[in-house]
Design a protein around this motif. Structure first.
Motif, PDB file in Angstrom:
ATOM      1  N   LEU A  28       0.822  -1.205   0.000  1.00  0.00           N
ATOM      2  CA  LEU A  28       0.000   0.000   0.000  1.00  0.00           C
ATOM      3  C   LEU A  28       0.859   1.259   0.000  1.00  0.00           C
ATOM      4  O   LEU A  28       0.493   2.269  -0.624  1.00  0.00           O
ATOM      5  CB  LEU A  28      -0.938   0.001   1.204  1.00  0.00           C
ATOM      6  CG  LEU A  28      -2.057  -1.043   1.166  1.00  0.00           C
ATOM      7  CD1 LEU A  28      -2.934  -0.927   2.398  1.00  0.00           C
ATOM      8  CD2 LEU A  28      -2.900  -0.895  -0.088  1.00  0.00           C
ATOM      9  N   ALA A  29       1.998   1.216   0.666  1.00  0.00           N
ATOM     10  CA  ALA A  29       2.900   2.369   0.658  1.00  0.00           C
ATOM     11  C   ALA A  29       3.433   2.609  -0.758  1.00  0.00           C
ATOM     12  O   ALA A  29       3.517   3.758  -1.215  1.00  0.00           O
ATOM     13  CB  ALA A  29       4.054   2.142   1.630  1.00  0.00           C
ATOM     14  N   ALA A  30       3.776   1.527  -1.444  1.00  0.00           N
ATOM     15  CA  ALA A  30       4.268   1.667  -2.823  1.00  0.00           C
ATOM     16  C   ALA A  30       3.166   2.197  -3.735  1.00  0.00           C
ATOM     17  O   ALA A  30       3.405   3.084  -4.572  1.00  0.00           O
ATOM     18  CB  ALA A  30       4.780   0.326  -3.333  1.00  0.00           C
ATOM     19  N   GLY A  37       2.832  10.100  -7.521  1.00  0.00           N
ATOM     20  CA  GLY A  37       3.843  10.478  -8.499  1.00  0.00           C
ATOM     21  C   GLY A  37       5.268  10.397  -8.017  1.00  0.00           C
ATOM     22  O   GLY A  37       6.197  10.777  -8.736  1.00  0.00           O
ATOM     23  N   THR A  38       5.485   9.894  -6.804  1.00  0.00           N
ATOM     24  CA  THR A  38       6.851   9.779  -6.296  1.00  0.00           C
ATOM     25  C   THR A  38       7.560   8.543  -6.839  1.00  0.00           C
ATOM     26  O   THR A  38       8.788   8.467  -6.798  1.00  0.00           O
ATOM     27  CB  THR A  38       6.858   9.736  -4.755  1.00  0.00           C
ATOM     28  OG1 THR A  38       6.052   8.640  -4.310  1.00  0.00           O
ATOM     29  CG2 THR A  38       6.292  11.036  -4.185  1.00  0.00           C
ATOM     30  N   LEU A  39       6.789   7.563  -7.313  1.00  0.00           N
ATOM     31  CA  LEU A  39       7.357   6.394  -7.977  1.00  0.00           C
ATOM     32  C   LEU A  39       6.960   6.463  -9.443  1.00  0.00           C
ATOM     33  O   LEU A  39       5.768   6.485  -9.768  1.00  0.00           O
ATOM     34  CB  LEU A  39       6.837   5.099  -7.352  1.00  0.00           C
ATOM     35  CG  LEU A  39       7.241   4.817  -5.906  1.00  0.00           C
ATOM     36  CD1 LEU A  39       6.598   3.529  -5.413  1.00  0.00           C
ATOM     37  CD2 LEU A  39       8.756   4.732  -5.778  1.00  0.00           C
ATOM     38  N   GLU A  40       7.938   6.511 -10.316  1.00  0.00           N
ATOM     39  CA  GLU A  40       7.652   6.703 -11.735  1.00  0.00           C
ATOM     40  C   GLU A  40       7.593   5.364 -12.458  1.00  0.00           C
ATOM     41  O   GLU A  40       8.575   4.629 -12.517  1.00  0.00           O
ATOM     42  CB  GLU A  40       8.729   7.592 -12.366  1.00  0.00           C
ATOM     43  CG  GLU A  40       8.727   9.021 -11.827  1.00  0.00           C
ATOM     44  CD  GLU A  40       9.706   9.902 -12.567  1.00  0.00           C
ATOM     45  OE1 GLU A  40      10.309   9.423 -13.543  1.00  0.00           O
ATOM     46  OE2 GLU A  40       9.882  11.063 -12.156  1.00  0.00           O
ATOM     47  N   GLU A 111      -0.120   9.183 -18.587  1.00  0.00           N
ATOM     48  CA  GLU A 111      -1.126   8.585 -17.719  1.00  0.00           C
ATOM     49  C   GLU A 111      -0.637   7.222 -17.225  1.00  0.00           C
ATOM     50  O   GLU A 111       0.434   6.758 -17.606  1.00  0.00           O
ATOM     51  CB  GLU A 111      -2.462   8.452 -18.463  1.00  0.00           C
ATOM     52  CG  GLU A 111      -3.153   9.764 -18.728  1.00  0.00           C
ATOM     53  CD  GLU A 111      -3.712  10.406 -17.460  1.00  0.00           C
ATOM     54  OE1 GLU A 111      -3.536   9.825 -16.371  1.00  0.00           O
ATOM     55  OE2 GLU A 111      -4.315  11.480 -17.574  1.00  0.00           O
ATOM     56  N   ARG A 112      -1.479   6.578 -16.397  1.00  0.00           N
ATOM     57  CA  ARG A 112      -1.034   5.344 -15.749  1.00  0.00           C
ATOM     58  C   ARG A 112      -2.037   4.212 -15.912  1.00  0.00           C
ATOM     59  O   ARG A 112      -3.220   4.432 -16.148  1.00  0.00           O
ATOM     60  CB  ARG A 112      -0.773   5.615 -14.265  1.00  0.00           C
ATOM     61  CG  ARG A 112       0.480   6.434 -14.022  1.00  0.00           C
ATOM     62  CD  ARG A 112       0.528   6.969 -12.615  1.00  0.00           C
ATOM     63  NE  ARG A 112      -0.521   7.956 -12.386  1.00  0.00           N
ATOM     64  CZ  ARG A 112      -0.692   8.608 -11.228  1.00  0.00           C
ATOM     65  NH1 ARG A 112       0.107   8.358 -10.225  1.00  0.00           N
ATOM     66  NH2 ARG A 112      -1.655   9.488 -11.102  1.00  0.00           N
ATOM     67  N   LEU A 113      -1.512   2.997 -15.766  1.00  0.00           N
ATOM     68  CA  LEU A 113      -2.312   1.779 -15.885  1.00  0.00           C
ATOM     69  C   LEU A 113      -2.114   0.933 -14.635  1.00  0.00           C
ATOM     70  O   LEU A 113      -0.995   0.526 -14.313  1.00  0.00           O
ATOM     71  CB  LEU A 113      -1.875   0.980 -17.119  1.00  0.00           C
ATOM     72  CG  LEU A 113      -2.508  -0.410 -17.286  1.00  0.00           C
ATOM     73  CD1 LEU A 113      -4.001  -0.305 -17.552  1.00  0.00           C
ATOM     74  CD2 LEU A 113      -1.806  -1.175 -18.416  1.00  0.00           C
TER      75      LEU A 113
END
Length: 217
Positions: A28-30, A37-40, A111-113
């Motif tokens: 959950l932290a990840a 947006g801190t993990l790209e 964007e993200r998936l």
């Protein structure tokens, strides 16, 4: 179970706040970091056995949600915003082609998936190009809650509603009610309403009465 429980579910829409984490704090932290947006990475894949909460988490993220089990071809799905695709392993051949194209479009637009499956991407029977795309992203497993964690969560939810649940009552619910946390949580809401309507304390006979009534409606 009685329609009452199903009707209660929308009152507590899935959120990361009402997800019972158990041993999933790292996952959950990840996920939270990725959402912030801190993990790209374009893709984030959750995997785990049925009932571990994958659908809850996907719905909680607020992305455009698609269940591949219901729409295996991803008909009508566009890359207008972030996507959450559940049950990726259920995609048919055209759905896999569509998801590969959607991934590329999402990456190009920033964007993200978010996806979920029973196994990590490397173990899924998908097109190699799609499996490679998903496998290059962030991959985390959702651990199912233990019975002790479920019982503790039920006790905490009951305390929040000033419901007095004995260990025997919780054990009864664990043995006779659906085992997934969302249904169990909805049952606590139903139990709260039932005790207020009938002005009775929680006892094993009352629990049997409620569950029997729900099973016959």
């Amino acid at each position: 179970m009685r329609q009452l429980i199903l009707d209660l579910l929308p009152e507590s829409p899935p959120s990361l706040d009402n997800f019972v984490a158990g041993g999933n704090d790292e996952t959950l932290a990840a996920l939270t970091g990725w959402l912030a947006g801190t993990l790209e990475a374009t893709a984030f894949c959750l995997h785990g056995e049925a009932g571990c909460g994958k659908t809850h988490v996907l719905l909680a993220c607020g992305f455009n949600y698609i269940d591949a089990a219901a729409n295996p071809g991803l008909d009508g799905v566009t890359a207008d915003g972030p996507l959450a695709v559940d049950n990726v392993e259920a995609l048919d051949a055209s759905g896999q082609i569509a998801l590969f194209a959607l991934f590329n479009q999402l990456r190009a637009s920033g964007e993200r998936l978010l996806t979920a499956a029973g196994q990590p991407p490397s173990h899924l029977a998908l097109r190699e190009d799609l499996r490679t795309r998903l496998g290059a992203g962030l991959i985390y497993r959702l651990q199912p809650l233990s019975d002790a964690e479920k019982a503790a969560a039920l006790a905490a939810q009951a305390r929040e509603r000033a419901l007095k649940l004995t260990p025997e009552a919780i054990d009864y619910l664990m043995r006779h009610a659906p085992r997934n946390m969302r249904a169990l949580s909805a049952l606590i809401v139903a139990l709260d309403r039932y005790t207020l309507e009938h002005k009775r304390a929680v006892t094993l006979p009352l629990l049997r009465e409620l569950l029997t009534q729900e099973a016959t409606v």
